[in-house]
Design a protein around this motif. Sequence first.
Motif, PDB file in Angstrom:
ATOM      1  N   ARG A   1     -54.325 -90.342 -40.786  1.00  0.00           N
ATOM      2  CA  ARG A   1     -53.616 -89.711 -40.640  1.00  0.00           C
ATOM      3  C   ARG A   1     -52.505 -89.330 -41.766  1.00  0.00           C
ATOM      4  O   ARG A   1     -52.498 -90.291 -42.743  1.00  0.00           O
TER       5      ARG A   1
ATOM      6  N   ASN B   1     -56.416 -84.997 -31.934  1.00  0.00           N
ATOM      7  CA  ASN B   1     -56.799 -85.294 -32.975  1.00  0.00           C
ATOM      8  C   ASN B   1     -58.016 -86.560 -32.441  1.00  0.00           C
ATOM      9  O   ASN B   1     -57.549 -88.032 -33.068  1.00  0.00           O
TER      10      ASN B   1
ATOM     11  N   ASN C   1     -59.763 -87.908 -35.540  1.00  0.00           N
ATOM     12  CA  ASN C   1     -59.671 -88.316 -37.117  1.00  0.00           C
ATOM     13  C   ASN C   1     -58.917 -89.852 -36.829  1.00  0.00           C
ATOM     14  O   ASN C   1     -57.818 -89.743 -36.557  1.00  0.00           O
TER      15      ASN C   1
ATOM     16  N   ARG D   1     -59.801 -82.433 -39.451  1.00  0.00           N
ATOM     17  CA  ARG D   1     -59.144 -81.739 -38.764  1.00  0.00           C
ATOM     18  C   ARG D   1     -59.985 -80.193 -37.533  1.00  0.00           C
ATOM     19  O   ARG D   1     -60.830 -79.838 -38.438  1.00  0.00           O
ATOM     20  N   ASP D   2     -59.827 -80.159 -35.906  1.00  0.00           N
ATOM     21  CA  ASP D   2     -59.996 -78.739 -35.516  1.00  0.00           C
ATOM     22  C   ASP D   2     -59.451 -77.899 -35.559  1.00  0.00           C
ATOM     23  O   ASP D   2     -59.627 -76.182 -35.165  1.00  0.00           O
TER      24      ASP D   2
END
Length: 319
Positions: free
Chosen positions: A175, A170, A172, A63-64
């Motif tokens: 989750r 997000n 990715n 995640r960023d």
Amino acid sequence: MSYDKIIESARNDASLTLNHTCIRIKDPKISVPFYTEKLGMKLLKRKDIPDLKFSLYFLSYPRDDLPLDPEGNVIPFGVPGILELTHNWGTETDPNYKLSNGNEEPHRGYGHICITTKDIDAMCAKLEDVNVNFKKRLVDGRQKDIAFILDPDNYWIELCAYQQDQRDKNPNDYRLNHTMIRIKDPAKTLPFYENVLGIKVIEKSVHENGKFTLYFLGYGLEEGESKRSTQGMLEITHNWGTESDPDFHYHNGNDKPQGYGHICIASDDPEKICKEIEEKYGDSITWAPKFNHGKMKNLAFIKDPDNYSIEIVPRGIVL
């Protein structure tokens, strides 16, 4: 025991986050690679506690938005969707050591964590290819849209799909969506989470055939946002009739045999929240320990009506 008094600061605290779920593991050399190599998580931080002879492993999906300390190290308490693995030293060499997964009698209580994805078929196929042990495949049973796998310690992990939300930033695919626990009486437990801790009930799902009800709770979910595409939620399962049995109770994971540890709530000012809880609820709340009173400082543990533990920590705490 009544929890009808609302902690207003908790409800209005935008920094509140259901940060992580803690489970104990037997051998980190087996469990950590399972979560990183087979499930695609990233090891954010390892913390060894020599005095107490245990280690913590914090993992999440890439995640960023992970906060960093001044030296550039990840602060794992700043965001939701974190998994904490706790290893008590020496268990890996004990042939008789076994953890409770929370789903076997007479120690049922904790249920599972849930990982969601855009393409559940592709995820299941990928896990089949790397020989992950399935508890339930998509084709099994009545619910054809969910699967369950087992981790090295036999904990259940639910797999299901979410629909892509245009607001979703997000990058990715996977989750860490929610953690499920079973409860005895929703009339006691729901007010505790909503009023004491300020966690909002987002959805209620009644299952007449199975005689159970599911409640999904979380912080900061926007109106219309899909609950399956978010991270860091709590699923509460109530099997009908348990509330009327005076002798019934669930296993909390911290009594022997141990397994599940806790969920953790992070806030910019947890000390203030803990103080307000003490002032409003007094002796009706069980602390273990109160904020800053234990061997590990700058945190607290509170017990819910079913004796499950909830950790309360600062969002910016540096390990």
